[in-house]
Design an enzyme around this catalytic site. Sequence first.
Site, PDB file in Angstrom:
ATOM      1  N   ASP A  81      20.659  61.846  37.412  1.00 21.67           N
ATOM      2  CA  ASP A  81      20.139  62.330  36.132  1.00 21.67           C
ATOM      3  C   ASP A  81      18.730  62.889  36.304  1.00 21.67           C
ATOM      4  O   ASP A  81      17.804  62.168  36.658  1.00 21.67           O
ATOM      5  CB  ASP A  81      20.144  61.182  35.122  1.00 21.67           C
ATOM      6  CG  ASP A  81      19.989  61.659  33.688  1.00 21.67           C
ATOM      7  OD1 ASP A  81      19.564  62.817  33.481  1.00 21.67           O
ATOM      8  OD2 ASP A  81      20.297  60.873  32.777  1.00 21.67           O
TER       9      ASP A  81
ATOM     10  N   ASN B 112      21.561  45.767  46.292  1.00 21.72           N
ATOM     11  CA  ASN B 112      22.163  46.369  45.099  1.00 21.72           C
ATOM     12  C   ASN B 112      21.376  47.603  44.677  1.00 21.72           C
ATOM     13  O   ASN B 112      20.151  47.601  44.691  1.00 21.72           O
ATOM     14  CB  ASN B 112      22.159  45.361  43.945  1.00 21.72           C
ATOM     15  CG  ASN B 112      22.820  44.070  44.347  1.00 21.72           C
ATOM     16  OD1 ASN B 112      23.982  44.052  44.712  1.00 21.72           O
ATOM     17  ND2 ASN B 112      22.068  42.975  44.300  1.00 21.72           N
TER      18      ASN B 112
ATOM     19  N   HIS C 118      27.366  62.065  31.510  1.00 21.14           N
ATOM     20  CA  HIS C 118      25.922  62.122  31.666  1.00 21.14           C
ATOM     21  C   HIS C 118      25.268  60.846  31.154  1.00 21.14           C
ATOM     22  O   HIS C 118      25.579  60.380  30.065  1.00 21.14           O
ATOM     23  CB  HIS C 118      25.373  63.336  30.909  1.00 21.14           C
ATOM     24  CG  HIS C 118      23.908  63.503  31.054  1.00 21.14           C
ATOM     25  ND1 HIS C 118      23.121  63.864  29.997  1.00 21.14           N
ATOM     26  CD2 HIS C 118      23.087  63.363  32.107  1.00 21.14           C
ATOM     27  CE1 HIS C 118      21.864  63.940  30.405  1.00 21.14           C
ATOM     28  NE2 HIS C 118      21.818  63.638  31.678  1.00 21.14           N
TER      29      HIS C 118
ATOM     30  N   TYR D  66      19.412  41.774  48.670  1.00 16.13           N
ATOM     31  CA  TYR D  66      18.726  42.738  47.800  1.00 16.13           C
ATOM     32  C   TYR D  66      19.206  44.160  48.095  1.00 16.13           C
ATOM     33  O   TYR D  66      18.432  45.110  48.110  1.00 16.13           O
ATOM     34  CB  TYR D  66      17.204  42.638  47.942  1.00 16.13           C
ATOM     35  CG  TYR D  66      16.651  41.322  47.459  1.00 16.13           C
ATOM     36  CD1 TYR D  66      16.568  41.044  46.101  1.00 16.13           C
ATOM     37  CD2 TYR D  66      16.228  40.350  48.356  1.00 16.13           C
ATOM     38  CE1 TYR D  66      16.067  39.837  45.646  1.00 16.13           C
ATOM     39  CE2 TYR D  66      15.725  39.135  47.911  1.00 16.13           C
ATOM     40  CZ  TYR D  66      15.648  38.881  46.554  1.00 16.13           C
ATOM     41  OH  TYR D  66      15.153  37.689  46.106  1.00 16.13           O
TER      42      TYR D  66
ATOM     43  N   TYR E 272      20.329  42.468  36.479  1.00 17.42           N
ATOM     44  CA  TYR E 272      21.628  41.949  36.031  1.00 17.42           C
ATOM     45  C   TYR E 272      21.916  42.379  34.592  1.00 17.42           C
ATOM     46  O   TYR E 272      23.033  42.773  34.272  1.00 17.42           O
ATOM     47  CB  TYR E 272      21.675  40.423  36.117  1.00 17.42           C
ATOM     48  CG  TYR E 272      21.757  39.849  37.512  1.00 17.42           C
ATOM     49  CD1 TYR E 272      22.430  40.504  38.544  1.00 17.42           C
ATOM     50  CD2 TYR E 272      21.185  38.616  37.808  1.00 17.42           C
ATOM     51  CE1 TYR E 272      22.514  39.960  39.815  1.00 17.42           C
ATOM     52  CE2 TYR E 272      21.272  38.065  39.072  1.00 17.42           C
ATOM     53  CZ  TYR E 272      21.935  38.736  40.074  1.00 17.42           C
ATOM     54  OH  TYR E 272      22.022  38.191  41.329  1.00 17.42           O
TER      55      TYR E 272
ATOM     56  N   ASP F 213      26.036  44.609  46.576  1.00 19.42           N
ATOM     57  CA  ASP F 213      26.246  43.908  47.831  1.00 19.42           C
ATOM     58  C   ASP F 213      27.258  42.775  47.629  1.00 19.42           C
ATOM     59  O   ASP F 213      27.698  42.520  46.505  1.00 19.42           O
ATOM     60  CB  ASP F 213      24.918  43.413  48.422  1.00 19.42           C
ATOM     61  CG  ASP F 213      24.184  42.372  47.574  1.00 19.42           C
ATOM     62  OD1 ASP F 213      24.840  41.552  46.896  1.00 19.42           O
ATOM     63  OD2 ASP F 213      22.942  42.360  47.621  1.00 19.42           O
TER      64      ASP F 213
ATOM     65  N   MET G 128      17.108  46.276  42.991  1.00 17.60           N
ATOM     66  CA  MET G 128      16.769  44.912  42.589  1.00 17.60           C
ATOM     67  C   MET G 128      15.564  44.453  43.404  1.00 17.60           C
ATOM     68  O   MET G 128      15.617  44.375  44.631  1.00 17.60           O
ATOM     69  CB  MET G 128      17.949  43.964  42.823  1.00 17.60           C
ATOM     70  CG  MET G 128      17.665  42.549  42.383  1.00 17.60           C
ATOM     71  SD  MET G 128      19.013  41.404  42.775  1.00 17.60           S
ATOM     72  CE  MET G 128      20.211  41.889  41.551  1.00 17.60           C
TER      73      MET G 128
END
Length: 145
Positions: A66, A136, A22, A134, A116, A30, A76
């Site tokens: 969650d 990710n 959890h 973009y 990052y 990418d 991102m």
Amino acid sequence: MLKGISPVLSPDLLKALAEMGHSDRLVIADGNFPAESIGKNSIVIRADGHGVPEILDAVLALLPLDSYVEKPVSLMEVMPGDTCGTPEIWKTYKNILEKHEPDNCEIAMVERFAFYEEAKSAYLIIATGETAIYANIMLQKGVVV
């Protein structure tokens, strides 16, 4: 191969997903994401022959998001001044998220370098061959009830 489990999920990837607890985070990255350098303290699994959407769909079939946080998904953010516009792939992500977690799929937009930094604490980074920029996405695991 196992019945009912997407073949895009390798045995190593299934093991890593099962090990997550959890609030652990995973990044589906990418092809341009620096997975090995960002993931020095993470498990990095290569999925070069696949795009982010197919991995996201397969992962969310097994992994709950969650529900104890407001936004269990992070993207991102496009850098200021970048002329690419809003990535089309984000619409695909939203559809996949709503398919698997319709009541719990709020998305946080995270500045590139902050993304990052957050990714450095991810339990798992899945490095795909995705060519969209973009693309990710970071997920925070919930509980299985």
